[in-house]
Design a protein around this motif. Structure first.
Motif, PDB file in Angstrom:
ATOM      1  N   THR A 162      -1.158  15.609   0.454  1.00 30.90           N
ATOM      2  CA  THR A 162       0.026  16.458   0.392  1.00 30.90           C
ATOM      3  C   THR A 162       0.508  16.786   1.801  1.00 30.90           C
ATOM      4  N   ASP A 163       1.791  16.592   2.032  1.00 34.18           N
ATOM      5  CA  ASP A 163       2.456  16.988   3.276  1.00 34.18           C
ATOM      6  C   ASP A 163       1.915  16.294   4.528  1.00 34.18           C
ATOM      7  N   GLU A 164       1.027  15.328   4.366  1.00 29.17           N
ATOM      8  CA  GLU A 164       0.479  14.624   5.520  1.00 29.17           C
ATOM      9  C   GLU A 164       0.358  13.153   5.174  1.00 29.17           C
ATOM     10  N   LEU A 165       0.880  12.318   6.056  1.00 28.11           N
ATOM     11  CA  LEU A 165       0.792  10.876   5.816  1.00 28.11           C
ATOM     12  C   LEU A 165       0.252  10.218   7.073  1.00 28.11           C
ATOM     13  N   ARG A 166      -0.695   9.292   6.896  1.00 29.25           N
ATOM     14  CA  ARG A 166      -1.183   8.509   8.024  1.00 29.25           C
ATOM     15  C   ARG A 166      -0.626   7.109   7.915  1.00 29.25           C
ATOM     16  N   LEU A 167      -0.131   6.572   9.046  1.00 29.34           N
ATOM     17  CA  LEU A 167       0.372   5.205   9.060  1.00 29.34           C
ATOM     18  C   LEU A 167      -0.217   4.474  10.250  1.00 29.34           C
ATOM     19  N   PRO A 168      -0.542   3.175  10.077  1.00 28.82           N
ATOM     20  CA  PRO A 168      -1.054   2.393  11.196  1.00 28.82           C
ATOM     21  C   PRO A 168       0.098   1.931  12.099  1.00 28.82           C
ATOM     22  N   VAL A 169      -0.106   2.051  13.404  1.00 33.35           N
ATOM     23  CA  VAL A 169       0.947   1.652  14.338  1.00 33.35           C
ATOM     24  C   VAL A 169       1.106   0.129  14.313  1.00 33.35           C
ATOM     25  N   GLY A 170       2.329  -0.353  14.427  1.00 34.98           N
ATOM     26  CA  GLY A 170       2.575  -1.789  14.544  1.00 34.98           C
ATOM     27  C   GLY A 170       2.560  -2.556  13.238  1.00 34.98           C
ATOM     28  N   ARG A 171       2.299  -1.889  12.108  1.00 33.57           N
ATOM     29  CA  ARG A 171       2.293  -2.594  10.824  1.00 33.57           C
ATOM     30  C   ARG A 171       3.476  -2.132   9.968  1.00 33.57           C
ATOM     31  N   PRO A 172       4.118  -3.099   9.276  1.00 34.14           N
ATOM     32  CA  PRO A 172       5.271  -2.717   8.462  1.00 34.14           C
ATOM     33  C   PRO A 172       4.870  -1.868   7.259  1.00 34.14           C
ATOM     34  N   VAL A 173       5.733  -0.931   6.919  1.00 35.83           N
ATOM     35  CA  VAL A 173       5.469  -0.054   5.780  1.00 35.83           C
ATOM     36  C   VAL A 173       6.744   0.058   4.956  1.00 35.83           C
ATOM     37  N   LYS A 174       6.546   0.168   3.648  1.00 41.50           N
ATOM     38  CA  LYS A 174       7.687   0.386   2.763  1.00 41.50           C
ATOM     39  C   LYS A 174       7.444   1.691   2.010  1.00 41.50           C
ATOM     40  N   LEU A 175       8.320   2.652   2.221  1.00 45.08           N
ATOM     41  CA  LEU A 175       8.192   3.926   1.521  1.00 45.08           C
ATOM     42  C   LEU A 175       9.017   3.846   0.239  1.00 45.08           C
ATOM     43  N   ILE A 176       8.410   4.252  -0.883  1.00 43.29           N
ATOM     44  CA  ILE A 176       9.118   4.253  -2.164  1.00 43.29           C
ATOM     45  C   ILE A 176       9.241   5.708  -2.612  1.00 43.29           C
ATOM     46  N   PHE A 177      10.472   6.187  -2.653  1.00 38.55           N
ATOM     47  CA  PHE A 177      10.692   7.613  -2.914  1.00 38.55           C
ATOM     48  C   PHE A 177      11.002   7.875  -4.380  1.00 38.55           C
ATOM     49  N   SER A 178      10.467   8.982  -4.906  1.00 44.65           N
ATOM     50  CA  SER A 178      10.895   9.454  -6.220  1.00 44.65           C
ATOM     51  C   SER A 178      10.795  10.975  -6.221  1.00 44.65           C
ATOM     52  N   SER A 179      11.484  11.592  -7.160  1.00 43.84           N
ATOM     53  CA  SER A 179      11.481  13.050  -7.234  1.00 43.84           C
ATOM     54  C   SER A 179      10.939  13.502  -8.578  1.00 43.84           C
ATOM     55  N   GLU A 180      10.110  14.573  -8.547  1.00 45.06           N
ATOM     56  CA  GLU A 180       9.577  15.119  -9.790  1.00 45.06           C
ATOM     57  C   GLU A 180      10.580  16.065 -10.433  1.00 45.06           C
ATOM     58  N   ASP A 181      11.511  16.590  -9.640  1.00 43.62           N
ATOM     59  CA  ASP A 181      12.394  17.610 -10.212  1.00 43.62           C
ATOM     60  C   ASP A 181      13.854  17.444  -9.766  1.00 43.62           C
ATOM     61  N   VAL A 182      14.199  17.958  -8.601  1.00 49.00           N
ATOM     62  CA  VAL A 182      15.612  17.978  -8.200  1.00 49.00           C
ATOM     63  C   VAL A 182      15.847  17.045  -7.011  1.00 49.00           C
ATOM     64  N   LEU A 183      17.062  17.038  -6.525  1.00 55.33           N
ATOM     65  CA  LEU A 183      17.419  16.208  -5.376  1.00 55.33           C
ATOM     66  C   LEU A 183      16.784  16.749  -4.094  1.00 55.33           C
ATOM     67  N   HIS A 184      16.055  15.881  -3.383  1.00 57.40           N
ATOM     68  CA  HIS A 184      15.539  16.202  -2.058  1.00 57.40           C
ATOM     69  C   HIS A 184      16.014  15.100  -1.105  1.00 57.40           C
ATOM     70  N   ALA A 185      15.740  15.258   0.180  1.00 55.78           N
ATOM     71  CA  ALA A 185      16.020  14.169   1.113  1.00 55.78           C
ATOM     72  C   ALA A 185      14.898  14.109   2.139  1.00 55.78           C
ATOM     73  N   PHE A 186      14.362  12.930   2.341  1.00 56.24           N
ATOM     74  CA  PHE A 186      13.236  12.714   3.254  1.00 56.24           C
ATOM     75  C   PHE A 186      13.807  12.407   4.633  1.00 56.24           C
ATOM     76  N   PHE A 187      13.587  13.316   5.563  1.00 51.71           N
ATOM     77  CA  PHE A 187      14.235  13.217   6.875  1.00 51.71           C
ATOM     78  C   PHE A 187      13.174  13.207   7.972  1.00 51.71           C
ATOM     79  N   VAL A 188      13.122  12.103   8.734  1.00 49.52           N
ATOM     80  CA  VAL A 188      12.171  11.968   9.833  1.00 49.52           C
ATOM     81  C   VAL A 188      12.953  11.580  11.085  1.00 49.52           C
TER      82      VAL A 188
END
Ligand code: CUA
Length: 336
Positions: free
Chosen positions: A121-147
């Motif tokens: 929850t609220d923490e994600l680890r990612l390896p540097v230099g490797r491609p990643v695909k984030l797949i977003f879904s919502s349990e309730d209302v509209l949110h926006a993932f902003f980094v």
């Protein structure tokens, strides 16, 4: 990231340089024309002001001029659209061999699920230099993932998936925000207090859109591989913990505290105070005594037995390792 700077934070992803180039181009182009048009307007206002004895002679219609200022900007706008759309498509299509991470938004936290089923929850680890695909879904209302550091902003829409693909290019932390207003708990808005322990701040902050924060730790690939196979238990102030102490940490870390209090007040879900061994009336009219199995089922499959009065709580199923379940149960037993 320099918090005092109004500029975008350091580029930490494969898409950042191109996004910034487009952004800067639009920014400086707009700035140039804003200044130029304003300056000319002021100049003409003064030059052609009304003066006694001078009769106005309006120039009337000029076809060449009107065509020019319609067609030139049109080409320009289409060009900008093309450039922007190309970048959009590039990050919507996954890189070859990208690791898929599920990102679930709900009021008011982010859950990240790794390919092996482990989630945080609220923490994600990612390896540097490797491609990643984030797949977003919502349990309730509209949110926006902003980094901002990854130049990533994607709507998280109930009822559909959206995706974003990139390669983290530097180790370090990336701040995650929710960029779509998604509500707040009335009368329960606790602003973080200056100097309060971090855990307390997180607990207070969780109660609304503004507290829907997260962090992405970009780590060396080797560390990531080791970690994702065997996530280590958190230590309590650098010392090994008892299960009860670990459970107390998890209560905040897994964001149980956004719906369950430990002081007896009901929130979105039943309070944890005195929960273990309590007799509860369920929504189907049956009675249960809360034991290890009931708690376990309620975390993994929350919708199977709902306590009467909490039908609208809508807790999503959690995937957490057995050791963490045990620690949470151990902690609950201490909440007499
Ligand atoms: Cu989620 Cu704002």
């Amino acid at each position: 990231m320099n918090p005092d700077s109004l500029q975008l934070p350091e580029q930490m992803s494969s898409n950042a340089a191109e996004y910034d180039a487009l952004y800067n181009f639009i920014y400086y182009f707009s700035l140039f024309f804003t200044v130029a048009i304003t300056a000319f307007t002021l100049y003409f206002v003064v030059k052609y002001r009304r003066r006694p004895g001078v009769k106005s002679t309006p120039p009337g219609h000029n076809l060449i001029m009107e065509l020019t200022w319609t067609i030139l900007p049109l080409f320009f706008i289409v060009g900008l659209f093309h450039y922007g759309f190309k970048l959009f498509v590039k990050n919507a299509v996954a890189y070859e061999g990208a690791m898929e991470i599920r990102v679930r938004g709900q009021k008011w936290l982010w859950t990240f699920e790794y390919p092996n089923g482990y989630s945080e929850t609220d923490e994600l680890r990612l390896p540097v230099g490797r491609p990643v695909k984030l797949i977003f879904s919502s349990e309730d209302v509209l949110h926006a993932f902003f980094v901002p550091g990854a130049r990533l902003k994607k709507d998280v829409v109930p009822g559909m998936y959206s995706t974003f693909s990139f390669i983290p290019t530097k180790t370090g932390d990336l701040q995650v925000f929710c960029a779509e207003y998604c509500g707040g708990a009335e009368g329960d808005i606790a602003a973080p207090e200056k100097g309060a322990p971090k855990e307390l701040n997180v607990a207070g902050l969780h109660k609304g859109h503004w507290g829907m924060l997260g962090v992405i730790h970009v780590v060396p690939a080797d560390d990531f591989d080791k970690w994702v196979k065997n996530p280590p238990p958190p230590t309590c102030d650098g010392q090994p913990c008892t299960p009860e102490q670990w459970g107390e940490k998890l209560y905040t870390k897994q964001a149980c505290n956004s719906c369950h209090t430990i002081d007896g007040r009901p929130m979105t879900g039943p309070t944890w105070k005195g929960i273990f061994g309590r007799n509860e009336l369920l929504s189907d009219g049956t009675q249960v005594t809360i034991d290890e199995n009931y708690i376990r089922e309620s975390i993994l499959k929350p919708q199977s037995k709902i306590v009467k009065g909490f039908e609208n709580g809508n807790m999503p199923p959690y995937t957490i390792p057995d050791k963490q379940l045990d620690a949470l149960i151990a902690y609950m037993k201490t909440l007499k």
